[in-house]
Design a protein around this motif. Sequence first.
Motif, PDB file in Angstrom:
ATOM      1  N   LEU A   1      50.956 -69.936  68.295  1.00 58.29           N
ATOM      2  CA  LEU A   1      50.499 -68.664  67.725  1.00 58.29           C
ATOM      3  C   LEU A   1      49.271 -68.863  66.839  1.00 58.29           C
ATOM      4  N   LEU A   2      49.284 -69.914  66.021  1.00 51.95           N
ATOM      5  CA  LEU A   2      48.127 -70.178  65.151  1.00 51.95           C
ATOM      6  C   LEU A   2      46.890 -70.484  65.987  1.00 51.95           C
ATOM      7  N   ARG A   3      47.065 -71.285  67.065  1.00 52.65           N
ATOM      8  CA  ARG A   3      45.921 -71.595  67.934  1.00 52.65           C
ATOM      9  C   ARG A   3      45.354 -70.330  68.565  1.00 52.65           C
ATOM     10  N   ALA A   4      46.249 -69.471  69.069  1.00 52.59           N
ATOM     11  CA  ALA A   4      45.796 -68.228  69.702  1.00 52.59           C
ATOM     12  C   ALA A   4      45.018 -67.372  68.703  1.00 52.59           C
ATOM     13  N   PHE A   5      45.524 -67.283  67.505  1.00 50.21           N
ATOM     14  CA  PHE A   5      44.878 -66.480  66.471  1.00 50.21           C
ATOM     15  C   PHE A   5      43.501 -67.049  66.140  1.00 50.21           C
ATOM     16  N   CYS A   6      43.435 -68.379  66.027  1.00 46.84           N
ATOM     17  CA  CYS A   6      42.155 -69.023  65.709  1.00 46.84           C
ATOM     18  C   CYS A   6      41.146 -68.819  66.831  1.00 46.84           C
ATOM     19  N   CYS A   7      41.607 -68.947  68.079  1.00 48.91           N
ATOM     20  CA  CYS A   7      40.701 -68.743  69.221  1.00 48.91           C
ATOM     21  C   CYS A   7      40.148 -67.324  69.221  1.00 48.91           C
ATOM     22  N   GLU A   8      41.016 -66.362  68.946  1.00 48.65           N
ATOM     23  CA  GLU A   8      40.585 -64.967  68.899  1.00 48.65           C
ATOM     24  C   GLU A   8      39.524 -64.723  67.834  1.00 48.65           C
ATOM     25  N   ASN A   9      39.615 -65.485  66.741  1.00 46.67           N
ATOM     26  CA  ASN A   9      38.715 -65.266  65.606  1.00 46.67           C
ATOM     27  C   ASN A   9      37.621 -66.328  65.485  1.00 46.67           C
ATOM     28  N   ASP A  10      37.393 -67.095  66.571  1.00 50.20           N
ATOM     29  CA  ASP A  10      36.354 -68.138  66.577  1.00 50.20           C
ATOM     30  C   ASP A  10      36.480 -69.111  65.415  1.00 50.20           C
ATOM     31  N   ILE A  11      37.703 -69.537  65.150  1.00 50.31           N
ATOM     32  CA  ILE A  11      37.944 -70.517  64.089  1.00 50.31           C
ATOM     33  C   ILE A  11      38.147 -71.881  64.745  1.00 50.31           C
ATOM     34  N   ASN A  12      37.443 -72.892  64.248  1.00 48.71           N
ATOM     35  CA  ASN A  12      37.577 -74.241  64.783  1.00 48.71           C
ATOM     36  C   ASN A  12      38.990 -74.764  64.528  1.00 48.71           C
ATOM     37  N   ILE A  13      39.548 -75.457  65.541  1.00 50.38           N
ATOM     38  CA  ILE A  13      40.896 -76.015  65.413  1.00 50.38           C
ATOM     39  C   ILE A  13      40.825 -77.524  65.618  1.00 50.38           C
ATOM     40  N   LEU A  14      41.508 -78.261  64.766  1.00 50.62           N
ATOM     41  CA  LEU A  14      41.628 -79.705  64.941  1.00 50.62           C
ATOM     42  C   LEU A  14      43.092 -80.089  64.943  1.00 50.62           C
ATOM     43  N   ARG A  15      43.477 -80.923  65.906  1.00 49.21           N
ATOM     44  CA  ARG A  15      44.827 -81.479  65.892  1.00 49.21           C
ATOM     45  C   ARG A  15      44.777 -82.788  65.117  1.00 49.21           C
ATOM     46  N   VAL A  16      45.718 -82.980  64.239  1.00 49.28           N
ATOM     47  CA  VAL A  16      45.787 -84.205  63.455  1.00 49.28           C
ATOM     48  C   VAL A  16      47.104 -84.898  63.797  1.00 49.28           C
ATOM     49  N   SER A  17      47.017 -86.165  64.219  1.00 48.31           N
ATOM     50  CA  SER A  17      48.235 -86.851  64.636  1.00 48.31           C
ATOM     51  C   SER A  17      48.779 -87.757  63.533  1.00 48.31           C
ATOM     52  N   ASN A  18      48.146 -87.699  62.356  1.00 53.66           N
ATOM     53  CA  ASN A  18      48.601 -88.546  61.261  1.00 53.66           C
ATOM     54  C   ASN A  18      48.806 -87.728  59.984  1.00 53.66           C
ATOM     55  N   PRO A  19      49.888 -86.931  59.957  1.00 51.27           N
ATOM     56  CA  PRO A  19      50.141 -86.096  58.782  1.00 51.27           C
ATOM     57  C   PRO A  19      50.283 -86.908  57.494  1.00 51.27           C
ATOM     58  N   ALA A  20      50.709 -88.169  57.621  1.00 50.19           N
ATOM     59  CA  ALA A  20      50.882 -88.995  56.423  1.00 50.19           C
ATOM     60  C   ALA A  20      49.532 -89.213  55.729  1.00 50.19           C
ATOM     61  N   ARG A  21      48.491 -89.419  56.519  1.00 50.12           N
ATOM     62  CA  ARG A  21      47.148 -89.604  55.950  1.00 50.12           C
ATOM     63  C   ARG A  21      46.685 -88.310  55.288  1.00 50.12           C
ATOM     64  N   LEU A  22      46.998 -87.204  55.921  1.00 53.91           N
ATOM     65  CA  LEU A  22      46.644 -85.898  55.367  1.00 53.91           C
ATOM     66  C   LEU A  22      47.333 -85.707  54.017  1.00 53.91           C
ATOM     67  N   ALA A  23      48.598 -86.093  53.956  1.00 55.35           N
ATOM     68  CA  ALA A  23      49.346 -85.971  52.710  1.00 55.35           C
ATOM     69  C   ALA A  23      48.724 -86.834  51.612  1.00 55.35           C
ATOM     70  N   GLN A  24      48.302 -88.048  51.982  1.00 52.09           N
ATOM     71  CA  GLN A  24      47.645 -88.935  51.004  1.00 52.09           C
ATOM     72  C   GLN A  24      46.413 -88.260  50.417  1.00 52.09           C
ATOM     73  N   LEU A  25      45.662 -87.595  51.282  1.00 53.65           N
ATOM     74  CA  LEU A  25      44.422 -86.950  50.845  1.00 53.65           C
ATOM     75  C   LEU A  25      44.684 -85.727  49.969  1.00 53.65           C
ATOM     76  N   LEU A  26      45.661 -84.928  50.375  1.00 50.95           N
ATOM     77  CA  LEU A  26      45.821 -83.607  49.768  1.00 50.95           C
ATOM     78  C   LEU A  26      46.819 -83.543  48.623  1.00 50.95           C
TER      79      LEU A  26
ATOM     80  N   LEU B   1      45.981 -78.575  62.506  1.00 56.05           N
ATOM     81  CA  LEU B   1      47.386 -78.550  62.908  1.00 56.05           C
ATOM     82  C   LEU B   1      47.858 -79.996  62.963  1.00 56.05           C
ATOM     83  N   ALA B   2      48.767 -80.348  62.083  1.00 53.55           N
ATOM     84  CA  ALA B   2      49.188 -81.738  61.957  1.00 53.55           C
ATOM     85  C   ALA B   2      50.645 -81.922  62.355  1.00 53.55           C
ATOM     86  N   ALA B   3      50.877 -82.844  63.279  1.00 54.53           N
ATOM     87  CA  ALA B   3      52.250 -83.153  63.669  1.00 54.53           C
ATOM     88  C   ALA B   3      52.321 -84.585  64.172  1.00 54.53           C
TER      89      ALA B   3
END
Length: 117
Positions: free
Chosen positions: A63-88, A45-47
Motif C-alpha cells: 500500500l505504501l509503495r502504491a501511494f508513493c508511486c501515485e504521488n511520484d515519491i522515490n522509494i528505496l528498499r533497505v535490507s538492513n534495518p539494524a543499520r538504519l536503527a543505528q543511524l536514527l 521501506l526496511a525489512a
Amino acid sequence: RMEQAGDALEEVLSKALSQRSLTLGVYEAATLLTVDPDNVVLCLLAAEEEEAGDAALQIHFTLLRAFCCENDINILRVSNPARLAQLLLPAAGPDPPADLHCVLVTVSPGCHPWGHP
C-alpha cells in the motif's frame, strides 16, 4: 558502487534528522502520506529477509509503495534495518520508536532536492 549509495543515503538521513524532517513508522508514514504527500521526497521501506513472510507487513509495504508511486515519491528498499536503527535511534531521544519499517523524508515546501516542482 552500492557502498556509495549507502553513504549518500546516510548523509540524506543525517541531514533530515538534524532538520527534523523524518517520519518513522508504518502507521505514522501512512498518516502523513494521506494528509501531506506533496512534501514527501523519499520513502524507505526496511525489512530483514526473515520478515518477508510477515503478511501484514508486506500488505503495508504494498500500500505504501502504491501511494508513493501515485504521488511520484522515490522509494528505496533497505535490507538492513539494524543499520538504519543505528543511524536514527541515537537522535530519537529517550523514547525510540519501535517501528523503523518505514521512514519518510520530507522537505519544506518549495525546496525539493530532487527536482520536484
